[in-house]
Design an enzyme around this catalytic site. Sequence first.
Site: not given
Ligand code: NAD
Length: 297
Positions: A81, A117
């Site tokens: 992204k 998003d």
């Molecule tokens: P990412 O890897 O870019 O970021 C995740 C972040 O969460 C990281 O900065 C990490 O350090 C942090 N993290 C890890 N454990 C944590 C905790 N216990 N408390 C707080 N923060 C914590 O991942 P992403 O792309 O942001 O995705 C995150 C989630 O969002 C995934 O499950 C993904 O499937 C979901 N998502 C959903 C949608 C949707 O449309 N519903 C869209 C995008 C992503």
Amino acid sequence: MLRLPDDRSAGRGSVLIGLIGAGIAESRTPAMHEAAALAAGFSLVYRRLDLDLGPDLPLQELLELADWMGFDGLNVTYPCKQAVLPFLDELSENARAVGAVNTVVLRDGRRFGHNTDIWGFTEAFRDELPDVPRTRVLQLGAGGAGSAVAFGLLSEGVGELRLFDPDRARAELLAREMAELGKGAEIVVVEDAGEAAEGCDGVVNASPVGMQKMPGMPLPAAAIPADAWVVDVVYFPIETEFLATARARGCRVMGGGGMALWQAVRAFELFTGEKPDRRAMREAFARASRLMAGAEE
Ligand code: NAD
């Protein structure tokens, strides 16, 4: 906007879309787009370009290949992204503000980057939790989804946004980016999520904790304020442990399905210039979720 031939039933106006990312076998997005096109009466093929399975090509070359093969657009997900930004010709205002793109429209040899998003989160929030108080909100996770969620929350009038991420540098970076938006909110990076939840109107999980592959809770049950609303953007599974626990404590809740649906709705509009049949997309999402859940058993 993409110009499709008037007579699509003659089969002359097919659309080719792809999803670039790693580990995307379970994405519901292809099913949603194909169902929307079917409902609209034209042909759209949506292919997964899974970096875990495909040729080991740099992202720039993959984009060139997609151009050459006649793709009309691409969705982009983890881990691309941000990485995709240098290879785009234009960015929407939202995508520029959060420094992340999940939708690339390919047109006349040019690449236009968008972030649906943000729109997805905001529409789902307005739809499912209208009129909730928003003086103070705790957000867990400051990654890709987190930046879209933070932007959406601030646009929806959150007064104080508390950001927690175990990777504190990520939370601080997001806090700086959000402060630059000048929406007038106070943005605070917090060290202890449990303590920070106290007194919050809402808690949003934008971390991957609770996904099928990363079970658990991003916040202990006892720290969820009983009168708060709770959002979990994780959508696989739809009902996470966090969401179920919050519901049992009496909280109003919103799962990740709405955001996933609305981001696809907006991307479809950008790709095809047509407003999709949301019901067809919602049904396709549910069908794909059932199929994938079955496959996991
Ligand atoms: P990412 O890897 O870019 O970021 C995740 C972040 O969460 C990281 O900065 C990490 O350090 C942090 N993290 C890890 N454990 C944590 C905790 N216990 N408390 C707080 N923060 C914590 O991942 P992403 O792309 O942001 O995705 C995150 C989630 O969002 C995934 O499950 C993904 O499937 C979901 N998502 C959903 C949608 C949707 O449309 N519903 C869209 C995008 C992503």
